[in-house]
Design a protein around this motif. Structure first.
Motif, PDB file in Angstrom:
ATOM      1  N   THR A 418       0.950  -1.275   0.082  1.00  0.00           N
ATOM      2  CA  THR A 418       0.075   0.072  -0.015  1.00  0.00           C
ATOM      3  C   THR A 418       1.029   1.340   0.024  1.00  0.00           C
ATOM      4  O   THR A 418       0.673   2.263  -0.885  1.00  0.00           O
ATOM      5  N   ALA A 419       1.899   1.070   0.809  1.00  0.00           N
ATOM      6  CA  ALA A 419       2.809   2.058   0.892  1.00  0.00           C
ATOM      7  C   ALA A 419       3.565   2.477  -0.524  1.00  0.00           C
ATOM      8  O   ALA A 419       3.689   3.676  -1.062  1.00  0.00           O
ATOM      9  N   LEU A 420       4.080   1.632  -1.034  1.00  0.00           N
ATOM     10  CA  LEU A 420       4.614   1.658  -2.238  1.00  0.00           C
ATOM     11  C   LEU A 420       3.871   2.048  -3.462  1.00  0.00           C
ATOM     12  O   LEU A 420       4.407   2.715  -4.663  1.00  0.00           O
ATOM     13  N   ALA A 421       2.652   1.635  -3.401  1.00  0.00           N
ATOM     14  CA  ALA A 421       1.591   1.968  -4.498  1.00  0.00           C
ATOM     15  C   ALA A 421       1.505   3.367  -4.636  1.00  0.00           C
ATOM     16  O   ALA A 421       0.924   4.225  -5.562  1.00  0.00           O
ATOM     17  N   ARG A 422       1.839   4.475  -3.417  1.00  0.00           N
ATOM     18  CA  ARG A 422       1.947   5.899  -3.551  1.00  0.00           C
ATOM     19  C   ARG A 422       2.999   6.460  -4.267  1.00  0.00           C
ATOM     20  O   ARG A 422       2.833   7.688  -4.603  1.00  0.00           O
ATOM     21  N   GLY A 423       3.993   5.822  -4.891  1.00  0.00           N
ATOM     22  CA  GLY A 423       4.972   6.079  -5.590  1.00  0.00           C
ATOM     23  C   GLY A 423       6.311   6.441  -4.670  1.00  0.00           C
ATOM     24  O   GLY A 423       6.055   6.594  -3.410  1.00  0.00           O
ATOM     25  N   PRO A 424       7.302   6.494  -5.147  1.00  0.00           N
ATOM     26  CA  PRO A 424       8.580   6.446  -4.491  1.00  0.00           C
ATOM     27  C   PRO A 424       8.651   7.729  -3.932  1.00  0.00           C
ATOM     28  O   PRO A 424       9.370   8.296  -2.735  1.00  0.00           O
ATOM     29  N   GLU A 425       8.038   9.009  -4.393  1.00  0.00           N
ATOM     30  CA  GLU A 425       8.235  10.330  -3.529  1.00  0.00           C
ATOM     31  C   GLU A 425       7.357  10.345  -2.690  1.00  0.00           C
ATOM     32  O   GLU A 425       7.661  11.281  -1.718  1.00  0.00           O
ATOM     33  N   ALA A 426       6.484   9.623  -2.452  1.00  0.00           N
ATOM     34  CA  ALA A 426       5.228   9.758  -1.374  1.00  0.00           C
ATOM     35  C   ALA A 426       5.394   8.799  -0.243  1.00  0.00           C
ATOM     36  O   ALA A 426       4.587   8.628   0.766  1.00  0.00           O
ATOM     37  N   VAL A 427       6.544   7.970  -0.252  1.00  0.00           N
ATOM     38  CA  VAL A 427       6.579   6.870   0.849  1.00  0.00           C
ATOM     39  C   VAL A 427       8.046   7.063   1.454  1.00  0.00           C
ATOM     40  O   VAL A 427       8.962   7.304   1.182  1.00  0.00           O
ATOM     41  N   THR A 428       7.961   7.042   2.837  1.00  0.00           N
ATOM     42  CA  THR A 428       9.145   7.183   3.604  1.00  0.00           C
ATOM     43  C   THR A 428       9.870   5.719   3.792  1.00  0.00           C
ATOM     44  O   THR A 428       8.949   4.745   3.834  1.00  0.00           O
ATOM     45  N   TRP A 429      10.887   5.568   4.048  1.00  0.00           N
ATOM     46  CA  TRP A 429      11.567   4.296   4.301  1.00  0.00           C
ATOM     47  C   TRP A 429      11.068   3.839   5.764  1.00  0.00           C
ATOM     48  O   TRP A 429      11.157   2.548   5.551  1.00  0.00           O
TER      49      TRP A 429
END
Length: 933
Positions: A418-429
């Protein structure tokens, strides 16, 4: 008067900034004074003297408590009432404080009440004396609080079990109802202060903890409502929480306490809204968390049987688990663990509990998130948080137990996708790393046959962001689930590729995780990785030099696991290849003309460490070595021998080289016999030249393995080593205290033990035996348990040797026994006094471990059996030399009497009881000095 001046002078030392010697001297003097009969009167004078310094008054009060505990026998029975009245009078004098003096006097009075059966109803007398005046009621409450604590907690008071039961019943059980009436009266008294109510709650808790006040009796008093109402008070909140928690705990016998539970639970549920009301007050939330978790644990069965009624308690605990303060959250973890265990025993469970654990799982994974800015945490805070994450991981296992591991794994997987689906710019490590950590924590609960969740997780790993924290977590998941990967070998290539890439990362923690993952994959998947070994060899040649040593060690262990799965001939060739790479480095540095650099030595030392790992992990090939290994032993030793001649004076080199040699001995087994004499000779000369202890333990290993071999060269090497090493140890002990060389003594005596058992002719017949015996006494002076144990073991072997026994009629002893016996007897006659002194000093100074007593008993029994006259003569001056602070004079006299009786009656087994009594007396003295009582 002189004693009083000395006492005040000793106490005055602590008011200044003294040097260590002055401090220790004053402390020792004060402890000795406390033990004396004169201390009773001196302390009474101090307490009566208004001009005495505060520290002196406190010392006097503490001394009364100490002497009531330990020295009441110094007071004649007819003087006990006078002592009681003296302490009560002092309490009246100090009823306004200081509080620490009141506490010590109350402790003394409680201990006296326990030991004075003629004192009828001390509780009522204290009520009559202090309970009618509002100014002295706090002193009464302090005594009533102290009474159960001292009676149940001070195990040093010398009363029998029967005496304790009778007196405890008279002091507490028979007064419990009166106590509740008294506390209720004080609680509702006009003008009662917050301070007094706090004391009332503390007193009540003390009696609840002691089990003297029943929950049902408590619930029938005004105190029951009062303690819940007091939660609204900032000043009374904490003591009220303590009482409520103890009250709930006292209702754990559910069937017997249902009426009280029915009164408690509604009041608990009424508290639930306060969790929102006081969200900004961590101290209050902590108190509520304690109350709700105590209720949850105590009423677990009721939660499951009457879920709708009791479930608000579970919801409240869930709110506490979700609280942002991670110091409070773990208070709830034991509840979730135990509830999960109870749920596991049920054939079915309410959906409410499934929802509770699902919510808990999400909450815990949320708590696992590192802060957005790691720089806001100190190194200590970061380390503490990392440790706490593992504690939270245990609670995730509880969630797996209730919800099933695959359900929890898929839930964590879903968080990542779900987090990855938001795109690399919108997800924190952090959003990726926390669920990954959770997946690893759940590993112990996952069925290796699980085929849904783990397949999706491992397919996902290669596509995860390359942030170091994410990669680190993903690599550890691979390590955690290596057994699953072994059952699904199609996943091996992709995971190995991901692991290999981890070694290229600049973050050292990622490289370490890659090493751990490779180790576990090779360990669990070794049968599938035999063809991968050449790649690992190439990897060591290219990437290996770039790794730090810890990571490189992981790679060597991984390689060794794969080798261990190969057929013998192929395994031996592979092991030889990797070992020769290391030995070539050793040979090169030994033979090069120029002195090696520091980096050269580090490389070689690392190689020796890696060789040790290879040999340790592979183990052995069995009794019969493959052909490729037949000459390797001699070849390897030639390299080591030359290396040690040149560099063996370095402690690090010596440690690493001998460790590798030890592995080589295990690996080659009987084949090592060909080089054993040469190895022992090199160890002998190296120890003689350097004094490094590492050179002592390899001969011990060889003697342990080949001690029964008759080869004259080998036995000659044993003798030469024994005599050279003894001479060197003796010279070291002439220059150093035994405490400075515990490693030398331990390894030396370990080898002597092997000689004594496997080569007694060499051990006893050599002229070095008396010197070895004397040197071994040094082991009894150090503070290392292992060294003491091996020293005692050697003396036990010597003094209980069969050579000392009188042969039975018709039985001819071995021909060398008279020689052994003569050597032992002449040596003990010379060294027996020092041996006995070392043994008894070690017992009284408390540096001997407790489980060494059995060896000491055997040694002393042997001494009184074979040297009775010597022991009887040695003991008086030896005991006289022991300080009175280590063992009481009466214990010394009793020990001497008991040993003499054992000798005179030839009942040598009685020595055991003499030693045990002597040890108990000494331990009691040490405990008293340690606690300051």
């Amino acid at each position: 008067m002189t004693d009083m001046q000395a006492l005040l002078s000793a106490l005055d030392v602590f008011s200044r900034a003294p040097d260590k010697a002055s401090l220790e001297s004053a402390n020792s003097w004060l402890q000795d004074f406390q033990h004396s009969p004169e201390a009773w009167a001196a302390c009474n004078i101090l307490l009566q003297n208004p001009d005495a310094p505060p520290a002196a008054k406190l010392f006097a009060a503490q001394t009364f408590r100490s002497k009531v505990t330990y020295d009441l026998h110094q007071v004649a029975p007819e003087n006990l009432p006078s002592l009681r009245d003296t302490i009560i009078a002092a309490l009246h004098t100090y009823h306004t404080g200081p509080r620490n003096i009141i506490v010590q006097l109350c402790l003394a009075l409680a201990g006296l009440a326990l030991q004075m059966p003629d004192w009828e109803n001390p509780v009522q007398q204290m009520v009559d004396s202090f309970g009618m005046n509002p100014a002295t009621v706090p002193t009464l409450l302090q005594f009533l609080t102290t009474l159960p604590e001292e009676l149940t907690g001070n195990t040093k008071i010398p009363v029998t079990d029967d005496e304790y039961r009778d007196r405890a019943t008279a002091l507490m059980t028979n007064n419990a109802q009166r106590l509740l009436e008294l506390l209720s009266m004080y609680y509702g008294a006009h003008g009662v202060t917050i301070t007094v109510r706090t004391q009332i709650f503390r007193c009540l808790r003390s009696w609840l903890v002691a089990g003297e006040v029943s929950a049902s009796d408590f619930a029938q008093t005004p105190l029951f409502a009062g303690v819940f109402e007091s939660l609204a008070s900032d000043e009374l909140f904490d003591p009220a929480v303590d009482v409520i928690c103890e009250l709930i705990h006292e209702t754990q016998e559910i069937d017997d306490n249902m009426q009280v539970i029915q009164l408690i639970v509604p009041r608990l549920i009424e508290l639930k809204p306060d969790l929102q009301k006081y969200q900004e007050d961590p101290d209050r939330i902590r108190g509520y968390a304690r109350i709700f978790t105590e209720a949850g644990e105590t009423y677990r069965l009721l939660l499951l049987e009457h879920t709708e009624t009791f479930f608000p308690i579970v919801e409240a605990i869930g709110e506490c688990s979700a609280y942002h303060d991670l110091d409070i959250v773990p208070l709830t973890f034991p509840f979730w663990m135990r509830l999960a265990q109870n749920i596991g025993k049920k054939p079915s469970v309410s959906p409410l509990f499934l929802e509770a654990y699902q919510s808990l799982m999400r909450v815990i994974i949320g708590h696992l998130h590192f802060p957005a800015d790691l720089s806001t945490m100190t190194d200590q805070e970061t380390e503490a948080f990392r440790s706490f994450r593992h504690v939270m991981g245990d609670t995730l296992k509880d969630c797996c137990f209730v919800l099933r591991a695959d359900t929890c794994l898929l839930a964590a997987y879903q968080m990542i996708t779900t987090a990855l689906a938001r795109g690399p710019e919108a997800v924190t490590w952090q959003e990726i790393e926390a669920p990954l950590f959770a997946m690893r924590s759940m590993g112990a609960e996952v069925d290796p046959r699980e085929n849904v969740a783990l397949a999706q997780i491992l397919d996902l790993i290669p596509s995860l962001p390359t942030h170091p924290r994410v990669r680190y977590a993903a690599l550890l998941i691979i390590a955690r689930y290596s057994e699953w990967i072994a059952e699904h070998p199609s996943y091996i290539p992709a995971q190995l590729q991901y692991v290999s890439a981890g070694f290229e990362d600049s973050d050292p923690e990622v490289c370490a995780a890659a090493g751990q993952a490779l180790k576990y994959i090779c360990q669990d998947c070794k049968a599938h990785l035999v063809d991968f070994l050449p790649t690992l060899h190439t990897f060591l040649g290219t990437t290996g030099p770039k790794l730090n040593q810890e990571d490189r060690k992981q790679v060597y262990e991984a390689i060794a696991h794969v080798i261990s799965a190969m057929k013998m001939e192929a395994a031996s060739e592979s092991l030889r290849t990797f070992a020769l790479d290391i030995l070539a480095q050793v040979h090169k540095i030994t033979t090069q003309a120029t002195p090696p650099t520091k980096e050269d030595m580090t490389t070689v030392n690392n190689g020796l460490e890696n060789l040790d790992i290879l040999l340790r992990t592979v183990g052995t090939f069995g009794e019969q070595l493959p052909k490729s290994c037949e000459k390797t032993c001699e070849q390897a030793w030639a390299v080591f021998d030359a290396f040690l001649v040149k560099f063996g004076g370095d402690v690090v080199v010596a440690d690493l080289a001998t460790q590798a040699l030890r592995r080589g001995l295990d690996f080659f087994g009987d084949s090592a016999l060909a080089v054993a004499p040469a190895v022992i000779a090199r160890m002998s000369f190296s120890f003689e030249a350097t004094g490094i202890s590492s050179y002592l333990w390899i001969p011990g290993k060889i003697i342990a393995r080949f001690g029964n071999d008759d080869d004259p060269n080998l036995r000659g090497s044993f003798k030469e080593f024994y005599e050279r090493s003894t001479q060197k140890v003796v010279s070291l002990l002439q220059a150093k205290d035994p405490r400075q060389i515990p490693d030398v003594l331990e390894d030396y005596v370990q080898t002597l033990v092997q000689l004594a058992e496997l080569a007694p002719d060499i051990f006893f017949e050599s002229s070095s035996f008396p010197y070895a015996f004397r040197a071994s006494l040094g082991t009894l002076q150090v503070v290392h348990s292992d060294v003491i144990f091996i020293g005692l073991e050697l003396f036990r072997i010597i003094l209980t040797h069969d050579a000392l026994e009188v042969p039975r009629a018709g039985k001819v002893p071995p021909p060398k026994f008279p020689i052994y016996a003569a050597a032992i007897k002449s040596t003990v006659e010379k060294e027996g006094f020092d041996l006995l002194t070392s043994l008894l000093t070690g017992l009284t100074e408390d540096h001997f471990p407790e489980d060494s007593i059995s060896n000491i008993v055997e040694i002393l029994r042997a001494l009184v059996t074979h040297w009775p006259t010597g022991v009887v003569g040695w003991l008086p001056p030896m005991l006289e030399g022991l300080p009175a602070t280590a063992v009481p004079a009466e214990a010394k006299r009793q020990f001497l009497t008991d040993v003499q009786a054992a000798v005179n009656s030839a009942q040598y087994d009685k020595v055991k009881y003499a030693i045990l009594g002597f040890t108990r007396a000494s331990r009691k003295m040490r405990d008293r000095r340690r606690t300051g009582l």
